[in-house]
Enzyme design. Structure first.
Site, short mmCIF file in Angstrom:
data_model
loop_
_atom_site.label_atom_id
_atom_site.label_comp_id
_atom_site.label_asym_id
_atom_site.label_seq_id
_atom_site.Cartn_x
_atom_site.Cartn_y
_atom_site.Cartn_z
N LYS A 37 0.84 -1.21 0.00
CA LYS A 37 0.00 0.00 0.00
C LYS A 37 0.87 1.26 0.00
O LYS A 37 0.68 2.15 -0.82
CB LYS A 37 -0.89 0.01 1.25
N ARG A 49 -0.17 14.73 13.11
CA ARG A 49 0.38 14.50 11.78
C ARG A 49 0.44 15.75 10.91
O ARG A 49 -0.21 15.84 9.86
CB ARG A 49 -0.38 13.37 11.09
N ASP A 71 4.03 0.79 12.29
CA ASP A 71 2.89 0.09 11.69
C ASP A 71 2.77 -1.36 12.14
O ASP A 71 1.83 -2.06 11.75
CB ASP A 71 2.97 0.15 10.15
N ARG A 94 -8.80 -0.46 4.25
CA ARG A 94 -7.89 0.52 3.67
C ARG A 94 -6.53 -0.11 3.40
O ARG A 94 -5.80 0.37 2.53
CB ARG A 94 -7.69 1.70 4.64
N1 EPU Z 1 5.89 14.86 10.88
C1 EPU Z 1 6.03 16.20 11.16
N2 EPU Z 1 5.96 17.07 10.11
C2 EPU Z 1 5.76 16.66 8.83
C3 EPU Z 1 5.63 15.29 8.57
C4 EPU Z 1 5.70 14.41 9.62
O1 EPU Z 1 6.21 16.60 12.29
O2 EPU Z 1 5.72 17.51 7.94
C5 EPU Z 1 5.96 13.90 12.00
C6 EPU Z 1 4.67 13.11 12.19
O3 EPU Z 1 3.72 13.80 12.95
C7 EPU Z 1 5.19 11.86 12.86
C8 EPU Z 1 6.56 11.67 12.21
O4 EPU Z 1 6.91 12.91 11.65
O5 EPU Z 1 5.34 12.08 14.22
C9 EPU Z 1 6.61 10.61 11.14
O6 EPU Z 1 5.53 10.78 10.23
P1 EPU Z 1 5.67 10.47 8.69
O7 EPU Z 1 5.55 11.74 7.94
O8 EPU Z 1 6.86 9.63 8.43
O9 EPU Z 1 4.35 9.63 8.44
P2 EPU Z 1 3.56 9.61 7.09
O10 EPU Z 1 4.48 9.81 5.98
O11 EPU Z 1 2.36 10.48 7.22
C10 EPU Z 1 3.87 7.07 6.55
C11 EPU Z 1 2.95 5.89 6.34
C12 EPU Z 1 2.34 5.52 7.66
C13 EPU Z 1 3.46 5.14 8.63
C14 EPU Z 1 4.42 6.34 8.77
C15 EPU Z 1 5.63 6.03 9.64
C16 EPU Z 1 2.22 6.20 4.07
C17 EPU Z 1 1.13 6.51 3.11
N3 EPU Z 1 1.94 6.27 5.36
O12 EPU Z 1 3.04 8.12 7.07
O13 EPU Z 1 1.53 4.37 7.42
O14 EPU Z 1 2.93 4.83 9.89
O15 EPU Z 1 4.89 6.73 7.47
O16 EPU Z 1 6.32 4.95 9.16
O17 EPU Z 1 3.31 5.86 3.65
C18 EPU Z 1 -0.21 2.86 7.84
O18 EPU Z 1 0.07 2.29 6.77
O19 EPU Z 1 -1.01 2.36 8.68
C19 EPU Z 1 0.38 4.15 8.14
C20 EPU Z 1 -0.12 4.98 9.05
#
Ligand code: EPU
Length: 427
Positions: free
Chosen positions: A22, A121, A312, A404
């Site tokens: 995904k 997030r 995850d 999802r």
């Molecule tokens: N963060 C910030 N600022 C930003 C972006 C992120 O502070 O601009 C913080 C977030 O709040 C969090 C940390 O950085 O505390 C990491 O978040 P990240 O941005 O890496 O998460 P994401 O990219 O939104 C992806 C996966 C998630 C997975 C996380 C962590 C996708 C579509 N989603 O989310 O997947 O948990 O990385 O590995 O790739 C899931 O599949 O169930 C899922 C939630």
């Protein structure tokens, strides 16, 4: 609304095939916006999140033909740069179209994703990086309005390469900026970039199309911008979190499962912790054989960005530890709200206390089936796993979260002996 009903206590045995990832499919699908021509993607999982991003791509003008796990996409003529609230609110990863739209059209309007069940997030790092690359960004009425600075009259507007330091490691932030930078003028360096395999899969897809990216999989990614990308056929990598979830299904039922079509290297932290808990795991051909035991040994776990233990997989590991032979601590360092499954596990008899970002789990001899409520995708997986191990009947409500991210989960589990079915129920 559907619910999942499980009669627990069956030992799972047999082979479970793993679907496409995904979290690799979503950015790769978004990356098709970056150029013209026909792409053919295979091993695309049939999931609600994928349906959502396809809906969004169609709204932007992409033509898409679906044939099982293969998709033909053509983004030659984009008709909109607007990712509306009604789609973004159902899937935060819609933000992944921001970088590609800006790189391709010089303009984008994307609904700002709100907080969600697992945390606030924010997307500040996505926006900061794009600003460094020459965009002007305004947040207005719940939308991110972004456009390239400079004179539209010149008609040669491109993002500018930049050195960008991400002070928190962000997966989709790294992906968004990497996609944007492929078409930028000059070199972009992403420092403290995410090292997740999904970032590498996206980089591989982009490089096949002519992008110049080095360092994906390390914390410094260098992207030399090119003027355009060509279309390409690509096979999405297997889903490491789906694989990890089924590894825990084997472990928690004392079963013997062959988790087929996965990449063990992507699962090293999970394999390490499961082995520490006494689960037997053997690499075998293109999969992993997992043999559970009656009750696992307690192991402490701390979630970290890759190659650390994935957030995850935290909820699934907690399900397993809840029937462990002793006490352990699971610490969540990525998302502040990712313990929503704890209250539901307690309803099944688990002994878990929360102290700040840690859960202290005292293993119990058995869980008892109960009606429980899923609050996010991985919490749902945790409750399914607990239901498989529990005595009696478990009903998991609000299963739309599960759809999802897990393709045909009941069918896959039924095939290896689980008593699990979907039925009409309350929301
Ligand atoms: N963060 C910030 N600022 C930003 C972006 C992120 O502070 O601009 C913080 C977030 O709040 C969090 C940390 O950085 O505390 C990491 O978040 P990240 O941005 O890496 O998460 P994401 O990219 O939104 C992806 C996966 C998630 C997975 C996380 C962590 C996708 C579509 N989603 O989310 O997947 O948990 O990385 O590995 O790739 C899931 O599949 O169930 C899922 C939630």
């Amino acid at each position: 609304m559907d619910k999942i009903v499980i009669i627990g206590g069956q030992r799972l045995e047999g082979e479970i095939p793993i679907s496409g990832s995904k979290n690799a499919a979503l950015p790769i699908l978004a990356a098709t916006l970056l150029g013209k021509g026909d792409h053919h993607l295979t091993n695309v999982p049939d999931l609600k999140d994928v349906t959502t991003i396809l809906k969004l791509l169609r709204r932007l003008g992409v033509t898409i033909q679906e044939d099982g796990d293969s998709l033909a996409l053509n983004a030659s003529t984009l008709t909109s740069y607007d990712a509306p609230y009604d789609l973004v609110k159902t899937m935060r990863a819609s933000i992944l179209v921001l970088g590609p739209l800006l790189a391709r059209l010089g303009e984008a309007k994307v609904s700002l994703p709100g907080g969600c069940a697992i945390g606030a997030r924010p997307i500040n790092l996505h926006l900061m990086g794009l600003e460094k690359m020459g965009c002007e960004i305004e947040i207005r009425s719940g939308y991110v309005y972004a456009r390239l600075l400079g004179s539209p009259a010149k008609n040669n507007k491109r993002l500018q390469g930049a050195r960008i330091y991400l002070d928190t490691t962000t997966v989709t932030g790294t992906e968004n900026l990497m996609m944007a930078a492929t078409l930028a003028n000059g070199t972009t360096i992403l420092e403290n970039a995410a090292r997740e395999p999904e970032v590498i899969d996206l980089a591989n897809f982009l490089c096949c199309r002519g992008a110049k990216i080095s360092g994906a999989g390390t914390d410094i990614i260098t992207i030399d911008g090119v003027e355009n990308l060509k279309p390409m056929d690509y096979r999405i990598m297997p889903d490491r979190i789906e694989a990890g979830t089924y590894m825990v299904a084997g472990a928690i039922t004392g079963g013997n499962l062959y988790v087929k079509n996965c990449i063990p290297r992507h699962l090293e932290a999970v394999i390490f912790k499961l082995k520490e808990a006494g689960v037997q795991i053997i690499e075998d051909g293109d999969g992993l054989r997992v043999k559970g035991l009656e009750r696992p040994r307690p192991v402490d776990v701390k979630t970290l960005p890759y190659p650390g233990f994935p957030t995850d997989m935290q909820a699934q590991m907690m399900a397993l530890m809840s029937i462990g032979t002793g006490r352990c601590v699971i610490t969540e360092t990525i998302f502040e709200g990712r313990f929503t499954h704890v209250g539901e596990l307690r309803r099944m008899g688990a002994d878990i206390k929360i102290q700040g970002s840690s859960a202290i789990i005292q293993g119990v001899t058995r869980l008892l089936g109960a009606p429980v409520m899923a609050s996010d995708l991985r919490a749902s997986a945790c409750l399914i796993l607990s239901g498989l191990a529990a005595e009696g009947e478990t009903q998991v409500l609000r299963v739309y979260h599960l759809d999802r991210g897990y393709e045909r989960i009941e069918a896959k589990l039924q095939k290896v002996g689980a008593k699990i079915m979907r039925s009409k129920g309350e929301s």
